[in-house]
Motif scaffolding. Structure first.
Motif, PDB file in Angstrom:
ATOM      1  N   TYR A 131       0.824  -1.205   0.000  1.00  0.00           N
ATOM      2  CA  TYR A 131       0.000   0.000   0.000  1.00  0.00           C
ATOM      3  C   TYR A 131       0.864   1.263   0.000  1.00  0.00           C
ATOM      4  O   TYR A 131       0.560   2.239  -0.696  1.00  0.00           O
ATOM      5  CB  TYR A 131      -0.922  -0.015   1.213  1.00  0.00           C
ATOM      6  CG  TYR A 131      -1.700   1.270   1.418  1.00  0.00           C
ATOM      7  CD1 TYR A 131      -2.770   1.604   0.600  1.00  0.00           C
ATOM      8  CD2 TYR A 131      -1.352   2.158   2.431  1.00  0.00           C
ATOM      9  CE1 TYR A 131      -3.473   2.786   0.784  1.00  0.00           C
ATOM     10  CE2 TYR A 131      -2.041   3.335   2.629  1.00  0.00           C
ATOM     11  CZ  TYR A 131      -3.111   3.645   1.804  1.00  0.00           C
ATOM     12  OH  TYR A 131      -3.793   4.826   1.977  1.00  0.00           O
ATOM     13  N   ASN A 132       1.948   1.277   0.755  1.00  0.00           N
ATOM     14  CA  ASN A 132       2.824   2.444   0.796  1.00  0.00           C
ATOM     15  C   ASN A 132       3.564   2.645  -0.506  1.00  0.00           C
ATOM     16  O   ASN A 132       3.737   3.773  -0.969  1.00  0.00           O
ATOM     17  CB  ASN A 132       3.804   2.319   1.958  1.00  0.00           C
ATOM     18  CG  ASN A 132       3.246   2.835   3.271  1.00  0.00           C
ATOM     19  OD1 ASN A 132       3.571   3.920   3.722  1.00  0.00           O
ATOM     20  ND2 ASN A 132       2.364   2.049   3.896  1.00  0.00           N
ATOM     21  N   ILE A 133       4.031   1.574  -1.117  1.00  0.00           N
ATOM     22  CA  ILE A 133       4.730   1.695  -2.397  1.00  0.00           C
ATOM     23  C   ILE A 133       3.799   2.261  -3.458  1.00  0.00           C
ATOM     24  O   ILE A 133       4.115   3.247  -4.146  1.00  0.00           O
ATOM     25  CB  ILE A 133       5.283   0.327  -2.844  1.00  0.00           C
ATOM     26  CG1 ILE A 133       6.423  -0.109  -1.928  1.00  0.00           C
ATOM     27  CG2 ILE A 133       5.759   0.384  -4.294  1.00  0.00           C
ATOM     28  CD1 ILE A 133       6.909  -1.525  -2.191  1.00  0.00           C
TER      29      ILE A 133
ATOM     30  N   ASP B  13      -6.854   5.088  -8.246  1.00  0.00           N
ATOM     31  CA  ASP B  13      -6.498   3.742  -8.702  1.00  0.00           C
ATOM     32  C   ASP B  13      -5.620   2.985  -7.713  1.00  0.00           C
ATOM     33  O   ASP B  13      -5.286   1.821  -7.961  1.00  0.00           O
ATOM     34  CB  ASP B  13      -5.758   3.818 -10.043  1.00  0.00           C
ATOM     35  CG  ASP B  13      -6.719   4.027 -11.210  1.00  0.00           C
ATOM     36  OD1 ASP B  13      -7.937   4.008 -10.968  1.00  0.00           O
ATOM     37  OD2 ASP B  13      -6.250   4.210 -12.343  1.00  0.00           O
ATOM     38  N   VAL B  14      -5.217   3.620  -6.615  1.00  0.00           N
ATOM     39  CA  VAL B  14      -4.327   2.950  -5.662  1.00  0.00           C
ATOM     40  C   VAL B  14      -4.929   1.627  -5.198  1.00  0.00           C
ATOM     41  O   VAL B  14      -4.258   0.590  -5.199  1.00  0.00           O
ATOM     42  CB  VAL B  14      -4.035   3.861  -4.445  1.00  0.00           C
ATOM     43  CG1 VAL B  14      -3.394   3.064  -3.312  1.00  0.00           C
ATOM     44  CG2 VAL B  14      -3.110   5.003  -4.857  1.00  0.00           C
TER      45      VAL B  14
ATOM     46  N   VAL C 249      -3.168  -1.989  -5.750  1.00  0.00           N
ATOM     47  CA  VAL C 249      -2.791  -2.803  -4.585  1.00  0.00           C
ATOM     48  C   VAL C 249      -3.473  -4.160  -4.660  1.00  0.00           C
ATOM     49  O   VAL C 249      -2.848  -5.206  -4.442  1.00  0.00           O
ATOM     50  CB  VAL C 249      -3.181  -2.079  -3.276  1.00  0.00           C
ATOM     51  CG1 VAL C 249      -3.015  -3.012  -2.077  1.00  0.00           C
ATOM     52  CG2 VAL C 249      -2.317  -0.836  -3.084  1.00  0.00           C
ATOM     53  N   GLN C 250      -4.743  -4.162  -4.983  1.00  0.00           N
ATOM     54  CA  GLN C 250      -5.470  -5.434  -5.062  1.00  0.00           C
ATOM     55  C   GLN C 250      -4.897  -6.326  -6.154  1.00  0.00           C
ATOM     56  O   GLN C 250      -4.738  -7.541  -5.960  1.00  0.00           O
ATOM     57  CB  GLN C 250      -6.950  -5.161  -5.330  1.00  0.00           C
ATOM     58  CG  GLN C 250      -7.611  -4.350  -4.230  1.00  0.00           C
ATOM     59  CD  GLN C 250      -9.026  -4.813  -3.944  1.00  0.00           C
ATOM     60  OE1 GLN C 250      -9.212  -5.964  -3.600  1.00  0.00           O
ATOM     61  NE2 GLN C 250      -9.986  -3.915  -4.070  1.00  0.00           N
TER      62      GLN C 250
ATOM     63  N   ILE D 277       6.570  -7.042  -8.251  1.00  0.00           N
ATOM     64  CA  ILE D 277       5.202  -7.164  -8.773  1.00  0.00           C
ATOM     65  C   ILE D 277       4.462  -5.833  -8.633  1.00  0.00           C
ATOM     66  O   ILE D 277       3.787  -5.375  -9.558  1.00  0.00           O
ATOM     67  CB  ILE D 277       4.437  -8.277  -8.024  1.00  0.00           C
ATOM     68  CG1 ILE D 277       5.028  -9.648  -8.342  1.00  0.00           C
ATOM     69  CG2 ILE D 277       2.950  -8.254  -8.399  1.00  0.00           C
ATOM     70  CD1 ILE D 277       4.400 -10.783  -7.551  1.00  0.00           C
ATOM     71  N   ALA D 278       4.591  -5.204  -7.467  1.00  0.00           N
ATOM     72  CA  ALA D 278       3.919  -3.928  -7.230  1.00  0.00           C
ATOM     73  C   ALA D 278       4.361  -2.873  -8.239  1.00  0.00           C
ATOM     74  O   ALA D 278       3.536  -2.142  -8.803  1.00  0.00           O
ATOM     75  CB  ALA D 278       4.180  -3.451  -5.807  1.00  0.00           C
TER      76      ALA D 278
END
Length: 553
Positions: free
Chosen positions: A33-35, A45-46, A50-51, A77-78
C-alpha cells in the motif's frame, strides 16, 4: 520487515495453509500500500493496483522458489503493476483528474504519521515530482526508512545498483528543489505572491520550473533552502503510512484466501483505535526524531526541567561477586557432601550510566545466538500506544522494540515499559536506528527537534538510573515474556517486531556516512552475563508499572 523472518509462513502458504496465506497477505499489505500509494500519490487507482498486486502474488506464490526473496519478488510485482497502469493511461489527463477525487498520499503521510517541520515539507514536496521520480521515490523512501534494501530497489525498477544510484541522486536533486518550493510558498514574498495569482494550484512540471526559477533569483525565497536537512536524515526509521480504515481487499481473491473476509474488518478496527489517539505516530515503526537527554527527576505533572549537559545511555557491566550467594568450593567432595554447583550468572548484571559512544565508531561484532523464530501475540507489527497495551513473545530469536516519544503533546517523566512473566532468558543485545533518543536533530527551528523534547514543548524525563533508549532497541528471547506499555507521564508508544540477527547487524552497522547520526551499539557478549533489560521480572504483577528498575532475574 524482513522476508527471511517469514520463511515458515511463506512455506506453509505455498503448501496450502489458508491461515498462513491470510497472515502473509495481511502482513505485507502495508508495504504494498505504501509503495503504490506514494508512487501514485493517492490516486483513486491505488486500491485497484494494490489489489491486483496482492492477487498476482497469491496466484504466483507457488512459483516462488526461494522464500527468502519474497519481499524483492512482491515489490517487483507492485512496481510492474504501477508501470502497467501508467502505460494504460498514457496520453490522457486521467491521472491528474483522478487525483482530485482521491486521498492525497502526501497529506495522508503528514496526518497519519503526525509529521511536522521539515519532515512535513518532504512529504508535501512529493506532489511536485513527475511520475517516474515519484515511483522511484516510493522505493527510496522505504529504503531510507529501513523497509527495503538498495538491491531490492534496483531489482524493482529493473536496473543495476550502479544505475539505481545515479537515478536516486537525480531524483533527490529534484526533491530538494520541490522542498524549496513548499517552503517558499509559505513565505511572505510579494513577487512570489504575484506569480501565484496565475497558478491554477496544480503541482505539475511547468509550475515547478517557474517557481524554481523564481526561487533561484530571489533572496527572500532562496535563503531558507540553505538550512534544509538532507531528506534521508529526516526519513530514516520513519513509519509506514497505515492502511486506511476503509480499505478492504476484494473478494476477487476468489477463495484463494479468507483474508478478504476476515483481515480488513479486524485491521480497520485496530487502525481506527490507534487513530483515535493523535498524540503519537500511529503505525509500526513511526518514530519522532530523537534528541538531547535531560537526566532530571521530575514528577509527571511537574514543570519542564532545565536542560542538563547531554548524558549517555548505560551499558552493562558484571556485578561484583557477592559473598552470600556464592558457595565455597570443596577441595575434595565426599559421599556425605555433594559437589558444589557453579552459580548461574544469568541476570546478575547491573546497569551503569555512561556516555554515548563516538558517533563514528563502528560497534563490535554482534554475537550470533541461535534463532528458531519468535511468535508474537501482536503479529508481525505490534503497535502499543496506550497504558496497559502488551504483547507476549515466545520462541528463540531476536526482537526489535522501536520507541516513539511525544513530549509535545504530554511532557513529563516517562514511566518505563516492563517485561513480566519471564520464562527462560531475555537479553538486551544491541541498540540502533541511527540515533539515541538524546541525539539532537540538525536544522530544527529551536535546536530541540528531538525525541526528548525542548524548552518550547516540554521534556520527556527518564527515571534516575534508567538507560537512555535508542530509536531501535534489540532484544534476544529464549523462552517467553510479556512487554507492557506503562504510559502515565510523558506520552510514548512502542512498536514491536520479531526480527533477526541479520537485521540487527545491518541496522547497527549503518553509520553517519549513510545518512544517519551514529553507528549503533552492541551490548551482547554472547554469554549469560550479557545485560538483561532493566525493568524485567519473572513475576506477573497486577500493575506492570511497579516492576523495580534493576537488572537481576
Amino acid at each position: 520487515m524482513d522476508g527471511r523472518q517469514w520463511r515458515g509462513t511463506i512455506t506453509a502458504a505455498q503448501a496450502g495453509d489458508r491461515q498462513a496465506l491470510d497472515d502473509l497477505v495481511a502482513g505485507w499489505l502495508p508495504l504494498v500500500y505504501n509503495i503504490v500509494g506514494r508512487a501514485l500519490n493517492g490516486h483513486a487507482d491505488v486500491d485497484d493496483v494494490v489489489q491486483e498486486t496482492m492477487l498476482r502474488a497469491v496466484h504466483g506464490l507457488g512459483s516462488l522458489r526461494d522464500p527468502d526473496s519474497f519481499r524483492s519478488w512482491l515489490v517487483a510485482i507492485a512496481m510492474r503493476q504501477v508501470r502497467e497502469r501508467a502505460r494504460r493511461n498514457a496520453g490522457t489527463r486521467e491521472l491528474a483528474e483522478g487525483a482530485d477525487s482521491a486521498a492525497d498520499f502526501a497529506e495522508l503521510t503528514v496526518l497519519r504519521l503526525q509529521l511536522e517541520g521539515q519532515r512535513r515539507e518532504v512529504a508535501e514536496a512529493v506532489r511536485w515530482l513527475d511520475d517516474d521520480d515519484r515511483q522511484l521515490l516510493s522505493l527510496w523512501w522505504l529504503e531510507v526508512a529501513g523497509e527495503l534494501t538498495r538491491r531490492e530497489l534496483a531489482a524493482a525498477v529493473g536496473i543495476s545498483r550502479q544505475h539505481a544510484a545515479v537515478r536516486v541522486q537525480r531524483m533527490k536533486g529534484r526533491l530538494e528543489t520541490a522542498r524549496g518550493i513548499v517552503r517558499a510558498l509559505e513565505s511572505s514574498c510579494t513577487e512570489l505572491r504575484k506569480l501565484t495569482l496565475r497558478w491554477d494550484g496544480r503541482t505539475d512540471s511547468v509550475w515547478r520550473k517557474r517557481f524554481a526559477r523564481h526561487i533561484r533569483g530571489c533572496g527572500r525565497c532562496g535563503g531558507p533552502s540553505e538550512g534544509l536537512v538532507p531528506a534521508e536524515r529526516l526519513l530514516v526509521g520513519l513509519a509506514l503510512v497505515p492502511v486506511p480504515a476503509g480499505f478492504a481487499l476484494s473478494f476477487a481473491l476468489g477463495g484463494k484466501t479468507a483474508v478478504a473476509a476476515a483481515v480488513p474488518v479486524a485491521w480497520s478496527a485496530k487502525v481506527l483505535g490507534v487513530l483515535s489517539k493523535p498524540a503519537v505516530a500511529v503505525t509500526a515503526g513511526a518514530t519522532l526524531a530523537a534528541g538531547g537527554a535531560y537526566v532530571v527527576v521530575e514528577q509527571p505533572d511537574a514543570p519542564p526541567p532545565q536542560a542538563a549537559a547531554p548524558t549517555a545511555a548505560s551499558t552493562a557491566r558484571p556485578r561484583p561477586p557477592a559473598p552470600s550467594p556464592t558457595p565455597s568450593r570443596s577441595p575434595s567432595p565426599s559421599p556425605s557432601r555433594p559437589p558444589t554447583r557453579t552459580v548461574d550468572l544469568y541476570g546478575t548484571v547491573v546497569d551503569a550510566v555512561d556516555r554515548a559512544p563516538d558517533p563514528n565508531a563502528r560497534p563490535a561484532a554482534l554475537p550470533h545466538r541461535p534463532e528458531t523464530g519468535i511468535t508474537s501475540t501482536g503479529g508481525p507489527h505490534a503497535v502499543m500506544q496506550h497504558r496497559g497495551d502488551s504483547v507476549t513473545l515466545e520462541g528463540r530469536g531476536y526482537v526489535l522494540v522501536r520507541w516513539q516519544l511525544a513530549p509535545k503533546y504530554r511532557p513529563g517523566q516517562v514511566v518505563m515499559p516492563s517485561w513480566t512473566g519471564l520464562k527462560g532468558k531475555l537479553f538486551h543485545v544491541a541498540s540502533g536506528g541511527g540515533r539515541r533518543m538524546d541525539d539532537p536533530l540538525a536544522g530544527s527551528p529551536d535546536g530541540y527537534d528531538t525525541g526528548m523534547g525542548g524548552p518550547s514543548i516540554g521534556y520527556a524525563v527518564l527515571p534516575p538510573g534508567t538507560q537512555q533508549m535508542w530509536q531501535n532497541e534489540y532484544f534476544y528471547v529464549d523462552g517467553s515474556v510479556t512487554l507492557t506499555v506503562n504510559e502515565r507521564g510523558c506520552d510514548y508508544g512502542l512498536s514491536v517486531f520479531p526480527s533477526s540477527w541479520d537485521a540487527a547487524t545491518e541496522d547497527i552497522m549503518t553509520g553517519p556516512d549513510q545518512g544517519v547520526i551514529r553507528y549503533g551499539l552492541v551490548r551482547d557478549n554472547g554469554k549469560d552475563t550479557a545485560p538483561v533489560p532493566q525493568y524485567v521480572t519473572r513475576a506477573t504483577p497486577s500493575d506492570p508499572a511497579t516492576v523495580p528498575q534493576r537488572s537481576r532475574v
